[in-house]
Design a protein around this motif. Sequence first.
Motif, PDB file in Angstrom:
ATOM      1  N   THR A  39      50.426   4.139  47.490  1.00  0.00           N
ATOM      2  CA  THR A  39      49.187   4.263  46.721  1.00  0.00           C
ATOM      3  C   THR A  39      49.480   4.126  45.232  1.00  0.00           C
ATOM      4  O   THR A  39      50.637   4.166  44.802  1.00  0.00           O
ATOM      5  N   ILE A  40      48.432   4.013  44.440  1.00  0.00           N
ATOM      6  CA  ILE A  40      48.602   3.914  43.002  1.00  0.00           C
ATOM      7  C   ILE A  40      49.237   5.183  42.431  1.00  0.00           C
ATOM      8  O   ILE A  40      50.051   5.120  41.513  1.00  0.00           O
ATOM      9  N   GLU A  78      47.036  -4.409  35.719  1.00  0.00           N
ATOM     10  CA  GLU A  78      46.483  -5.283  36.753  1.00  0.00           C
ATOM     11  C   GLU A  78      45.322  -6.103  36.185  1.00  0.00           C
ATOM     12  O   GLU A  78      45.231  -7.312  36.414  1.00  0.00           O
ATOM     13  N   ALA A 124      48.445   5.934  36.354  1.00  0.00           N
ATOM     14  CA  ALA A 124      47.544   5.142  37.192  1.00  0.00           C
ATOM     15  C   ALA A 124      46.565   4.356  36.328  1.00  0.00           C
ATOM     16  O   ALA A 124      46.249   3.199  36.624  1.00  0.00           O
ATOM     17  N   ILE A 178      48.403   1.384  35.034  1.00  0.00           N
ATOM     18  CA  ILE A 178      48.629   0.430  36.128  1.00  0.00           C
ATOM     19  C   ILE A 178      47.378  -0.411  36.336  1.00  0.00           C
ATOM     20  O   ILE A 178      47.457  -1.637  36.454  1.00  0.00           O
ATOM     21  N   ARG A 179      46.219   0.239  36.331  1.00  0.00           N
ATOM     22  CA  ARG A 179      44.963  -0.501  36.480  1.00  0.00           C
ATOM     23  C   ARG A 179      44.769  -1.483  35.319  1.00  0.00           C
ATOM     24  O   ARG A 179      44.333  -2.613  35.508  1.00  0.00           O
ATOM     25  N   ASP A 202      56.625  -4.064  43.046  1.00  0.00           N
ATOM     26  CA  ASP A 202      55.606  -3.687  42.071  1.00  0.00           C
ATOM     27  C   ASP A 202      56.099  -2.539  41.193  1.00  0.00           C
ATOM     28  O   ASP A 202      55.886  -2.537  39.978  1.00  0.00           O
ATOM     29  N   TYR A 224      50.908  -0.888  46.777  1.00  0.00           N
ATOM     30  CA  TYR A 224      52.052  -1.259  45.955  1.00  0.00           C
ATOM     31  C   TYR A 224      53.324  -1.192  46.777  1.00  0.00           C
ATOM     32  O   TYR A 224      53.485  -0.329  47.637  1.00  0.00           O
ATOM     33  N   TYR A 227      41.473  -0.477  48.727  1.00  0.00           N
ATOM     34  CA  TYR A 227      42.433   0.262  47.918  1.00  0.00           C
ATOM     35  C   TYR A 227      43.638  -0.606  47.592  1.00  0.00           C
ATOM     36  O   TYR A 227      44.027  -1.476  48.377  1.00  0.00           O
ATOM     37  N   ARG A 228      44.223  -0.348  46.445  1.00  0.00           N
ATOM     38  CA  ARG A 228      45.426  -1.073  46.052  1.00  0.00           C
ATOM     39  C   ARG A 228      46.611  -0.592  46.885  1.00  0.00           C
ATOM     40  O   ARG A 228      46.699   0.585  47.219  1.00  0.00           O
ATOM     41  N   ALA A 270      52.650   5.245  40.429  1.00  0.00           N
ATOM     42  CA  ALA A 270      52.695   5.866  39.105  1.00  0.00           C
ATOM     43  C   ALA A 270      53.844   6.866  39.019  1.00  0.00           C
ATOM     44  O   ALA A 270      54.608   6.867  38.042  1.00  0.00           O
ATOM     45  N   ALA A 304      48.510  -6.304  42.292  1.00  0.00           N
ATOM     46  CA  ALA A 304      48.571  -5.422  43.454  1.00  0.00           C
ATOM     47  C   ALA A 304      47.842  -6.050  44.637  1.00  0.00           C
ATOM     48  O   ALA A 304      46.832  -6.733  44.473  1.00  0.00           O
TER      49      ALA A 304
END
Length: 130
Positions: free
Chosen positions: A2-3, A21, A14, A17-18, A42, A38, A35-36, A7, A28
């Motif tokens: 997950t993000i 992206e 997070a 990261i967004r 990544d 990773y 949902y992203r 993170a 991602a």
Amino acid sequence: MTIGEAAAQSGVSAKMIRHYEAIGLIDAQRRPNGYRAYGAQDVAVLRFIRHARDLAFPLEDIRRLLALWRDRTRASGDVKDLALAHVAALETKAASLQAVADSLRHLAQHCQGDDRPDCPILAELEGPKP
């Protein structure tokens, strides 16, 4: 992962990261639920970005560095040139900041720092009278 996990493993928030992206520094994968997702690569990219940001590289230079990092046929001279250009920019900025600090120090030395309203710092900020 997950993000949040990405993170935690990368040291990048997070939110950042967004952002990375959104500007295309990282791509991602999306799960069917939207949902992203990773992977280890990544996280490696995120760590690379974090380290480059720690060295104060601007985002466009980070984009170039990422491209060079991913290109196994790159010339190390290209990386060195980018790094040395960044050093020159940092040195120019450092000199400029030092000049500003010197100016403020000079103004502060000439300020009485007492109860009187006269203040050369404020007079300098006000600028010349027309």
